[in-house]
Structures are given as C-alpha cells and as structure tokens.
Design a protein around this motif. Structure first.
Motif, mmCIF file in Angstrom:
data_model
loop_
_atom_site.group_PDB
_atom_site.id
_atom_site.type_symbol
_atom_site.label_atom_id
_atom_site.label_comp_id
_atom_site.label_asym_id
_atom_site.label_seq_id
_atom_site.Cartn_x
_atom_site.Cartn_y
_atom_site.Cartn_z
ATOM 1 N N HIS A 31 21.277 -11.118 0.488
ATOM 2 C CA HIS A 31 20.591 -9.808 0.649
ATOM 3 C C HIS A 31 21.530 -8.820 1.099
ATOM 4 O O HIS A 31 21.139 -7.551 0.956
ATOM 5 N N ASN A 152 16.973 -11.594 6.385
ATOM 6 C CA ASN A 152 16.664 -10.531 5.926
ATOM 7 C C ASN A 152 17.198 -9.222 6.882
ATOM 8 O O ASN A 152 17.624 -8.275 6.223
ATOM 9 N N THR A 278 2.216 -10.636 0.792
ATOM 10 C CA THR A 278 3.854 -10.167 0.512
ATOM 11 C C THR A 278 3.947 -9.359 -0.393
ATOM 12 O O THR A 278 4.703 -8.431 -0.327
ATOM 13 N N THR A 282 5.836 -5.719 1.097
ATOM 14 C CA THR A 282 7.071 -5.474 0.542
ATOM 15 C C THR A 282 6.817 -3.865 -0.439
ATOM 16 O O THR A 282 7.827 -3.170 -0.275
ATOM 17 N N TYR A 286 9.763 -1.647 1.462
ATOM 18 C CA TYR A 286 10.505 -1.428 0.398
ATOM 19 C C TYR A 286 10.499 -0.026 0.075
ATOM 20 O O TYR A 286 11.663 0.742 -0.110
ATOM 21 N N LEU A 375 6.687 -7.011 10.106
ATOM 22 C CA LEU A 375 7.501 -7.527 9.329
ATOM 23 C C LEU A 375 7.915 -8.908 9.877
ATOM 24 O O LEU A 375 7.929 -9.761 9.107
ATOM 25 N N ALA A 379 6.756 -12.152 7.744
ATOM 26 C CA ALA A 379 7.500 -12.757 6.518
ATOM 27 C C ALA A 379 7.793 -14.078 6.565
ATOM 28 O O ALA A 379 7.416 -15.050 5.469
ATOM 29 N N ASN A 403 8.707 -15.449 -4.207
ATOM 30 C CA ASN A 403 9.952 -14.224 -4.113
ATOM 31 C C ASN A 403 9.270 -13.498 -5.438
ATOM 32 O O ASN A 403 9.686 -12.300 -5.440
ATOM 33 N N ARG A 406 7.614 -10.906 -3.743
ATOM 34 C CA ARG A 406 8.323 -10.157 -3.140
ATOM 35 C C ARG A 406 8.934 -9.062 -3.755
ATOM 36 O O ARG A 406 8.848 -7.740 -3.411
ATOM 37 N N ALA A 410 8.123 -5.090 -3.883
ATOM 38 C CA ALA A 410 9.169 -3.927 -3.440
ATOM 39 C C ALA A 410 9.464 -3.074 -4.814
ATOM 40 O O ALA A 410 9.617 -2.011 -4.647
#
Length: 462
Positions: A31, A152, A278, A282, A286, A375, A379, A403, A406, A410
């Motif tokens: 990350h 993260n 999720t 994000t 993000y 968050l 998370a 993921n 995620r 994002a």
C-alpha cells in the motif's frame, strides 16, 4: 478459561503474532508504494522530461495490472499454497522496485510499476486468505483483520511523509529503494512464520474465466483512467468490460461448482453485504483523497506538503480505531459496525465539502477525522464478513473478490468524483458537488448492506 482467553483482545499465540507481523509488513509495503509514488510524480516527470500521459501511466500501470491480476492471485493462492504465493508476490514486488529505482527512462519505469502491481495482486489476497485459515475463531479473526486493515492507514499516513523526506535529500529513486529491504524481510519472515495451506481438492486452473475476468477488471480500470483525457477510449474500454463480464458469467455458469467463482458464494447475505459496502466505502474514500488535495492546491489554499499534513487526521484516527474494530463488532454486531462505519464516512464527506475551502479548514479536518473513524470501524469487519462465510478452501478467491470490490469502488470513485469536480468548474462548487456525490453513494451502500445482511442468520461456509 480457554474461551475467556480467546476473547481477550490480542490474546493470541506467539506464532500467530509473528504471522500477523509478517502479513502486516507485506500489506504495508504494497500500500505504501501507491501513496509514496503519487507524491514523487512531479520529480520523476522533471527528471525524464516526461509528459502528462507518461506520468499518468507511471501511477496507473500499478493499479491496472493489480486489478487485472487479482482473481488470478486469489485462485493461485488456493491451488498452489497461500504462503508460496505470498512469498512469490513479495519477491516480484521487491525485484520490480529495484527495476523502478534503476529505470533509465519512463518507458522502463512504467513496466516496472506494472510488475509491482502484479506482486501486490499476489500478496494482498494471499495475506487475507492466510488470516482466514490461521485464525479459525471468528472473534480472534476479526481482531487480527482489524490490525491487518490498519496497515492501510499506516501506509496512507507514512507514504506522503516518507516521500516528502526522501525526495529532497536522496532523489525520486529512493522512494522505490526504501521498500526493498522491507520486501526482503517479509519474504524471509514468511518462510518461517506462516504455515502453508491450500485447497485440498486442487481444483484446476480456470484459464478461460481468468482471461474474461481480467479483461473485465482491466477494462473498467482503463475506462476510469481514460475518463478525462480520452472519452472515446473510455467508451471502448467500457464496451470491452461489459462484453467480458457477460462472457465471464456465461463461462462460470457452465462450470457450476468447479468454477473460479462458485455461484453459491454470491448467495451468502454477509458476502453480498461486504461487497456492496466495500465498494461504497472506497468509492467515496478514494475519490475524496483524490479531489480534496486537488482542490486545495488548485485554489492555492495549501501546497503539496501542507495537503499531505492536512490529511493526517483521517489516517491517524483510522490507525487508532481499526485494531479495535473486531472487539466493537462483537459487542455491537458486525452489521452495525460495517454499515454504520460507511455511513459515518458519508457524513464526513459532507463536512469536507462544506468546510474544505473555507478560510478555516477546521470543519474539513473534523470531516476527515470522521471519515477515518468510519473507515477504521468498517474496513476490518468487512473483510471478516467476506472471508469468514466461505470455506478455508475458497479463502483466496473470497479475498480476491473483496479486493476486486475495493479497487473497483476506488477506481470508479476517483473517475466520477473527479468528473463532478471538473464539471462544476472546480473550486468550492466543484468540491461540494464531488463530496455530495461521494456521500450519497456511501449512504446508499451502507443502507443496502444493512438490508442485505441478516445479523442472526447463520450460514454454513461454502
């Protein structure tokens, strides 16, 4: 007595603590690479006299290859061993970082960054799957995931600060070299501290599904990258995404239980809720991290270093709260913590929109702290929801899917909120528009996840 010990926070065996330390190290370097490279883009551009397009690909090649490789990484972990794949990812990541540091041109740096994305796509799903296997008690798993998720936040806080210190003194190459010793350390530690595990059925590698799934994820990411600079390319990428997704679903339906993504996974309410929440989390999170510093710097309100410092309340609150999220989810219920956390992020974005460009940014800082709180709450438990309701044999695939949610949220969030900001003319109006859009998606994600989840409904792992 044993049960009491298990329920104490962080009451885990020494071997488990070493395993968690190794996993946290691997995830943090993956990350931190993203955050630190964003800060070095200008110095890299000056050194190579690179244009905007090349600089964009130096940043985005990591994200594109990471997205394309996620499903492959998760399946390889299940088939060939999670520890083996995590170590392979750490090795690829470390060697690619050396390549980036030594790159003689931007054209070499771009594939180097792509290779680091491939390494990250192997490490992160494998690390999450290992947690599912090593911590079989749900409460302890939730606590371990809270610590894992906090990495993260550590990367988000440490990356810009580390880059700000290294680049002026040692040049931009140092931001790639700094992760090399930690990558080697993670590689060595993994061999000694992580037990090997895999799917005992050794299901075959689903190459057709991998190709269509990778094209769908890659097309989506490429469309987001091209939103501002090449609208026609974006449309073409979205068409590729849609066609690939249709072919992927058709392929998987024919294979039934032997598919890359077992259809039964998507019938689990908790897994559905984790994916939805999720993506909402994000999308706004993000997207905000992209738009807010842009608004500050474009308006002359803050420079690069001051923008990085102003974002710290979110990272610091996240780091403090995330390790406690497992305990809180046991006491308050995982549905309350996850949906409530994403909703808190939505409130935080509204405060950021209202106060981000005011003479006094105290309101925006409060919004950032609230975003970090939400968050931190959501998370870890969201990852626990995703991997805790499938069998250990499917842990890598479930980890890859969460993921995927995620990175998809994002990627779309950066593109959509960036477009909202630009479409409203930038400045205060653009920031408000972008933050409202982000918060609405987060509120919707939190609400849908709340309704989908059945707190008291127990599912046998699939």
């Amino acid at each position: 007595m044993t049960d009491t010990l298990l329920r104490k926070p962080f009451a885990m065996r020494a071997s488990q603590r070493l395993t968690l330390l190794t996993l946290c190290l691997a995830v943090t370097i993956a990350h931190i690479d993203t955050f630190i490279v964003n800060l070095g883009a200008r110095a890299i551009g000056d050194h190579f006299a690179a244009g905007v397009d090349e600089l964009q690909w130096i940043v985005d090649s990591y994200n594109l290859v990471y997205a394309v490789s996620l499903l492959t990484g998760g399946m390889l972990a299940d088939i060939y061993g999670r520890r083996r794949i995590l170590m392979s990812g750490a090795l690829i990541f470390t060697l690619a970082s050396l390549l980036c540091a030594a790159a003689p041109s931007a054209r070499v740096l771009i594939p180097g960054r792509a290779l680091t994305g491939a390494g990250g796509a192997l490490m992160i799903p494998a690390s999450l799957a290992i947690i599912r296997v090593v911590w079989d008690h749900p409460g302890e798993r939730a606590r371990a995931l809270g610590v894992w998720a906090a990495c993260n936040g550590v990367a988000m806080a440490l990356g810009p600060s580390l880059g700000g210190m290294l680049i002026p003194w040692f040049g931009w190459r140092s931001i790639f070299l700094v992760v090399v010793p930690f990558g080697l350390l993670a590689l060595i530690m993994a061999g000694y501290t992580i037990p090997e595990s895999s799917d005992p059925r050794r299901r075959p590698f689903d190459a057709t599904a991998q190709v269509f799934g990778g094209l769908a994820l890659g097309g989506l990411t490429f469309a987001a990258i091209s939103t501002q600079s090449a609208p026609r390319t974006m449309v073409a990428a979205l068409i590729v995404t849609a066609l690939s997704a249709v072919l992927f679903i058709a392929t998987e339906r024919r294979k039934g239980s032997g598919a890359l993504l077992s259809p039964e996974i998507f019938t689990i309410h908790q897994f559905q809720a984790a994916m939805i929440a999720t993506m909402g989390m994000t999308f706004g999170g993000y997207g905000m991290v992209f738009v807010l510093p842009l608004a500050w710097q474009s308006s002359g309100r803050l420079d690069t270093a001051a923008s990085a410092a102003a974002l710290l309340p979110m990272s610091l609150v996240f780091i403090v709260v995330s390790p406690l999220s497992g305990v809180l989810s046991e006491k308050l219920g995982i549905r309350t913590v996850t949906s409530g956390g994403v909703a808190l992020m939505g409130l935080g974005l509204l405060l950021i929109g209202v106060g981000g460009l005011q003479p006094n940014i105290a309101v925006a800082e409060l919004g950032l702290a609230m975003t970090g709180l939400g968050l931190g709450l959501a998370a870890g438990p969201l990852s626990a929801m995703a991997v805790g309701h499938v069998t250990a044999a499917r842990a890598g695939t479930a980890a890859a899917l969460i993921n995927v949610a995620r990175i998809s949220g994002a990627t779309i969030g950066v593109a959509v909120l960036g477009a909202c900001y630009a479409g409203a003319g930038g400045g205060e109006r653009g920031l408000v528009s972008a933050m409202i859009a982000g918060s609405l998606v987060q509120f919707a994600g939190a609400a849908v996840a709340w309704m989908v989840t059945r707190e008291r409904t127990l599912h046998a792992p699939i």
